[in-house]
Write a protein that holds these residues in place. Structure first.
Motif, PDB file in Angstrom:
ATOM      1  N   GLU A 221       0.827  -1.224   0.000  1.00  0.00           N
ATOM      2  CA  GLU A 221       0.000   0.000   0.000  1.00  0.00           C
ATOM      3  C   GLU A 221       0.851   1.259   0.000  1.00  0.00           C
ATOM      4  O   GLU A 221       0.424   2.323  -0.443  1.00  0.00           O
ATOM      5  N   THR A 222       2.071   1.131   0.537  1.00  0.00           N
ATOM      6  CA  THR A 222       3.040   2.236   0.422  1.00  0.00           C
ATOM      7  C   THR A 222       4.294   1.653  -0.215  1.00  0.00           C
ATOM      8  O   THR A 222       4.775   0.614   0.214  1.00  0.00           O
ATOM      9  N   SER A 244      -5.865   5.838  -4.045  1.00  0.00           N
ATOM     10  CA  SER A 244      -5.125   4.920  -3.185  1.00  0.00           C
ATOM     11  C   SER A 244      -5.171   5.373  -1.735  1.00  0.00           C
ATOM     12  O   SER A 244      -5.447   4.575  -0.836  1.00  0.00           O
ATOM     13  N   GLU A 245      -4.904   6.655  -1.509  1.00  0.00           N
ATOM     14  CA  GLU A 245      -4.829   7.121  -0.121  1.00  0.00           C
ATOM     15  C   GLU A 245      -6.217   7.171   0.512  1.00  0.00           C
ATOM     16  O   GLU A 245      -6.356   6.934   1.714  1.00  0.00           O
ATOM     17  N   THR A 248      -6.754   3.483   1.564  1.00  0.00           N
ATOM     18  CA  THR A 248      -5.913   2.852   2.594  1.00  0.00           C
ATOM     19  C   THR A 248      -5.672   3.747   3.809  1.00  0.00           C
ATOM     20  O   THR A 248      -5.285   3.251   4.865  1.00  0.00           O
ATOM     21  N   GLY A 249      -5.815   5.044   3.631  1.00  0.00           N
ATOM     22  CA  GLY A 249      -5.480   5.972   4.711  1.00  0.00           C
ATOM     23  C   GLY A 249      -3.977   6.098   4.920  1.00  0.00           C
ATOM     24  O   GLY A 249      -3.524   6.665   5.911  1.00  0.00           O
ATOM     25  N   LYS A 250      -3.193   5.550   3.986  1.00  0.00           N
ATOM     26  CA  LYS A 250      -1.735   5.598   4.120  1.00  0.00           C
ATOM     27  C   LYS A 250      -1.118   6.396   2.968  1.00  0.00           C
ATOM     28  O   LYS A 250      -1.742   6.548   1.917  1.00  0.00           O
ATOM     29  N   THR A 251       0.134   6.816   3.195  1.00  0.00           N
ATOM     30  CA  THR A 251       0.870   7.448   2.097  1.00  0.00           C
ATOM     31  C   THR A 251       1.039   6.416   0.994  1.00  0.00           C
ATOM     32  O   THR A 251       1.429   5.278   1.245  1.00  0.00           O
ATOM     33  N   ARG A 254       6.485   7.016  -1.711  1.00  0.00           N
ATOM     34  CA  ARG A 254       7.499   7.823  -1.029  1.00  0.00           C
ATOM     35  C   ARG A 254       8.112   8.881  -1.955  1.00  0.00           C
ATOM     36  O   ARG A 254       8.276  10.021  -1.581  1.00  0.00           O
TER      37      ARG A 254
END
Ligand code: AMP
Ligand code: ZN
Length: 479
Positions: A221-222, A244-245, A248-251, A254
């Motif tokens: 997911e990241t 995506s974010e 998932t609530g994630k970055t 990178r």
């Protein structure tokens, strides 16, 4: 060794590479839309990505790179329908051509080369998740992403969305949207065109969802790096982040790396402008794959590359220079011993080359390190300062460079012939071959290696390969 620093589009600054998984860099690359041959502008971006992954590998990282093949979009669906064939059949030819073009340019295969149409289920699952989270709405059978629910929208491209008002019909889409900025995750079927029957309804995916679904499926997911050409920053990558974010609530990513465009006569090379060359167009004009690779990698990826035929001719000269240098290193005879200066010189070239690439993949600096070494060593050879034991050291440096540049192998004509281009092999009658082989043996006996080499080269150009036999003789065969 310098830490690797790369320019992140999102933060708009150089960032140090620190992979999430120890010793492994995970990269997602937006691949081609396979409705036609890719042009050299596309390959500018793909060559940049190849240099990037080769550099990571040279630094000892494992690479897990995913590249998608967009084998479903409006153009493909329409063209396939018009030709009366399935999407698979229509795109197969262009996928095959893309793979051939990759091989011609010595592009390493990504670990995963994945088709959108093999991942409909993954896309449906992601859209379903976004629906559960209330990020979507349905209109006329299509499902849209509601951008007003994702406040960070625009953070990658820094695009000013204030001029695009809710309800303004700036998009030519035939579908009703609540907000002009909203984009389709799933499109309702159109009469006579291909669609998938799924749990979120019948239809086909919007363009952006495939990259979110496939990247997260294979990379997590990241993940470390997402690449593409600058034109993809908005809306494609902005939308990938939103999808995506929000799910998932994630970055999501990178580091975002974007290659500047290849331009021709001041304009972006593109299909729609009609100002493009495919590789095959250039092969038909007798340009070599290696010249094209050289030209495409010679300009650092964040600078625009101005394509000209003159530039391509110069690239050919540069590649020849490198190959001649390798021949000289391998074949010329030097006085015995070693010159410590040369050993030091090779080491410096290696560290300059690496430092250039570590600085946001500055290929211009890296190439300068190579050509400076070539110049200095040639000078040392001309002045009798180069010794026999220096050759393996300099060859080792050149091979290190070539693990990334991939220009030294002299196989252009072979590649071209396989693709139906290139020059036919000159024919030499067998008696003449025998005579040349004999003459070469005599030349070797009297230690005239220059002549022996000329003959080997002349025969090689006609596809004749020489093999030494156990009995000390020579056998020849046609390639
Ligand atoms: P496409 O097949 O249009 O999806 O493009 C494939 C890749 O080529 C994407 O990463 C684009 O951003 C990139 N690209 C398209 N045109 C150019 C260009 N003129 N110069 C450099 N990259 C390009
Ligand atoms: Zn993409």
């Amino acid at each position: 060794m310098n830490p690797i620093r790369l320019h992140d589009t999102l933060k708009n600054r150089l960032e140090q590479l620190e992979p999430i998984h120890k010793g492994e860099v995970r990269i997602y690359t937006c691949g081609p839309t396979v409705y036609d041959f890719a042009h050299i502008g596309n390959f500018r971006t793909f060559v940049f990505q190849d240099v990037l992954r080769r550099f990571f590998r040279a630094r000892g990282y494992r690479v897990l790179q995913v590249m998608n093949l967009t084998d479903v979009d409006d153009r493909i669906i329409q063209k396939a329908a018009a030709a009366g064939v399935s999407i698979r059949e229509y795109t197969e030819k262009y996928i095959e051509a893309f793979l051939e073009d990759m091989r011609a340019l010595n592009l390493e295969m990504p670990e995963e080369l994945v088709r959108a149409t093999d991942h409909i289920e993954d896309m449906v699952a992601l859209i379903d998740k976004l629906q559960q989270k209330g990020m979507t709405y349905t209109s006329d059978g299509s499902i849209y992403f509601r951008i007003s629910k994702f406040p960070a929208y625009g953070k990658l491209s820094k695009i000013d969305m204030s001029g695009i008002k809710a309800g303004a019909r700036v998009d030519t889409d035939r579908y009703e949207k609540d907000d002009a900025r909203d984009f389709a995750l799933w499109k309702a079927p159109k009469p006579g065109e291909h669609f998938w029957e799924t749990r979120i309804g019948p239809g086909r995916p919007g363009w952006h969802i495939e990259c979110s679904a496939m990247s997260m499926k294979y990379l997590g997911e990241t993940f470390d790096i997402h690449t593409g050409g600058v034109d993809l920053t908005f809306p494609h990558h902005e939308n990938e982040i939103a999808q995506s974010e929000a799910a998932t609530g994630k970055t999501f990513v990178r580091l975002w790396l974007h290659a500047e465009h290849l331009i021709i006569e001041g304009e972006k090379m593109s299909k729609s402008l009609g100002n493009f060359y495919t590789l095959r167009d250039l092969f038909a004009k007798n340009y070599n794959p290696s010249s094209i690779r050289f030209l495409l990698l010679s300009v650092p990826y964040r600078r625009q590359l101005n394509f000209t035929m003159d530039g391509l001719k110069q690239a050919e000269t540069s590649v020849e220079r490198l190959r001649n240098f390798m021949r000289r290193l391998r074949e010329a005879q030097f006085a015995a011993g070693a010159n410590p200066e040369i050993q030091k010189r090779a080491e410096k070239a290696e560290s300059d080359f690496d430092a250039g690439l570590a600085d946001d993949l500055n290929t211009a600096v890296a190439l300068a390190a190579v050509f400076d070494l070539v110049r200095d060593v040639n000078t040392a050879m001309d002045r009798g300062k180069f010794r026999q034991q220096d050759a393996p050291r300099v060859i080792a440096a050149m091979e290190k460079f070539d693990a990334i540049l991939a220009l030294l192998t002299d196989d252009d004509n072979d590649k071209l012939r396989k693709l139906g281009f290139g020059t036919a092999l000159p024919q030499i009658p067998p008696e003449k071959i025998e005579a040349l082989v004999e003459e070469r043996q005599l030349a070797k006996k009297r230690r005239d290696f220059k002549r022996a080499d000329e003959i080997r080269k002349q025969l090689a150009e006609s596809g004749i390969i020489l093999e030494d036999t156990k009995e000390g003789g020579v056998r020849w065969k046609q390639k």
